[in-house]
Design a protein around this motif. Structure first.
Motif, PDB file in Angstrom:
ATOM      1  N   PRO A 147       0.815  -1.224   0.000  1.00 24.50           N
ATOM      2  CA  PRO A 147       0.000   0.000   0.000  1.00 24.50           C
ATOM      3  C   PRO A 147       0.845   1.268   0.000  1.00 24.50           C
ATOM      4  O   PRO A 147       0.453   2.274  -0.581  1.00 24.50           O
ATOM      5  CB  PRO A 147      -0.810  -0.111   1.301  1.00 24.50           C
ATOM      6  N   GLU A 148       2.029   1.204   0.625  1.00 26.54           N
ATOM      7  CA  GLU A 148       2.868   2.404   0.698  1.00 26.54           C
ATOM      8  C   GLU A 148       3.604   2.689  -0.608  1.00 26.54           C
ATOM      9  O   GLU A 148       4.358   3.651  -0.722  1.00 26.54           O
ATOM     10  CB  GLU A 148       3.825   2.312   1.892  1.00 26.54           C
ATOM     11  N   LYS A 152      -6.122   2.113   4.771  1.00 24.11           N
ATOM     12  CA  LYS A 152      -4.692   1.857   4.957  1.00 24.11           C
ATOM     13  C   LYS A 152      -3.890   3.121   4.648  1.00 24.11           C
ATOM     14  O   LYS A 152      -4.359   4.020   3.967  1.00 24.11           O
ATOM     15  CB  LYS A 152      -4.218   0.751   3.996  1.00 24.11           C
ATOM     16  N   THR A 153      -2.635   3.143   5.122  1.00 25.35           N
ATOM     17  CA  THR A 153      -1.718   4.235   4.785  1.00 25.35           C
ATOM     18  C   THR A 153      -1.152   3.976   3.392  1.00 25.35           C
ATOM     19  O   THR A 153      -0.582   2.915   3.143  1.00 25.35           O
ATOM     20  CB  THR A 153      -0.565   4.298   5.800  1.00 25.35           C
ATOM     21  N   GLU A 179      -5.189   5.181  10.024  1.00 22.15           N
ATOM     22  CA  GLU A 179      -4.123   4.831   9.063  1.00 22.15           C
ATOM     23  C   GLU A 179      -4.103   5.821   7.898  1.00 22.15           C
ATOM     24  O   GLU A 179      -3.041   6.146   7.362  1.00 22.15           O
ATOM     25  CB  GLU A 179      -4.320   3.401   8.536  1.00 22.15           C
TER      26      GLU A 179
END
Length: 217
Positions: free
Chosen positions: A97-98, A121-122, A146
């Motif tokens: 996700p990052e 999410k982040t 997040e």
């Protein structure tokens, strides 16, 4: 190398394919394997254009967009669902996700902001170019913890006559109240468009935030 995913959301009345040139402006070797996606918004009647049907992510009651302009929050939240579906699919394919970056111009910038702040999410980052805050501060309580860790880059032309510069600046206190980190870049002599300078900065901003794969590659 870790997979990098860049989702680009176009402005009102535009289309995904018309924005694909953006990718050619990114020259860094670190991003040469990045996967880009340029979706097109569905056709919808748009209030600010007398109900004319055009590609639009959500309804825009009035333009030029100023501080205090009316917004149609429910259609924004509806549009967020389709962006979240794209992100979910990418993460399901194994992308960290990052390493997911959402970028958007004008209406696409407003949708970028909404999509990033409501995602559970982040993400790697959200880049808003000549955009606006598409909802009221009452929604801040709905931002997942997040999501608040996803960094925001905001770029705005000082001479923008479509989404006024002050409307872009109004994002800063909004994001501060939400506990979100935002870097704001003002571009003198830039109207409601993208400059090469903006894209060069965006590229370096994404590079700084990419996560390398867990294996030492």
């Amino acid at each position: 190398m870790a997979r990098i995913f860049i989702l680009w959301l176009h402005g009102l009345g535009d289309s995904g394919p018309a924005n694909e040139f953006t990718q050619t402006q990114f020259k860094s070797a670190d991003l040469k394997n990045a996967v880009w996606l340029f979706p097109s918004a569905p056709f919808n009647p748009v209030t600010c254009n007398n109900g004319a049907v055009m590609r639009s992510w959500f309804d825009v009651p009035e333009l030029p967009f100023k501080v205090g302009s009316r917004i149609d929050e429910s259609s924004v939240l509806e549009a967020v669902k389709s962006v979240h579906a794209i992100i979910d699919q990418e993460i399901a394919q194994g992308t960290n996700p990052e390493n997911v970056f959402i970028c958007g111009l004008s209406q696409g910038g407003a949708l970028t902001l909404a999509s990033v702040l409501l995602y559970p999410k982040t993400l790697g980052g959200g880049a808003v170019l000549s955009g606006w805050v598409p909802f009221s501060s009452s929604i801040i309580s709905q931002f997942p913890e997040e999501a608040k860790k996803t960094p925001i880059l905001w770029s705005h032309g000082i001479d923008d006559k479509t989404v006024l510069f002050e409307a872009g600046q109004a994002a800063l206190p909004f994001l501060q109240q939400a506990g979100v980190t935002c870097e704001f870049k003002a571009y003198p002599d830039l109207g409601h468009s993208i400059s090469n300078q903006e894209l060069q900065y965006l590229e370096s901003w994404i590079k700084q935030r990419m996560q390398s794969s867990s294996s030492s590659s």
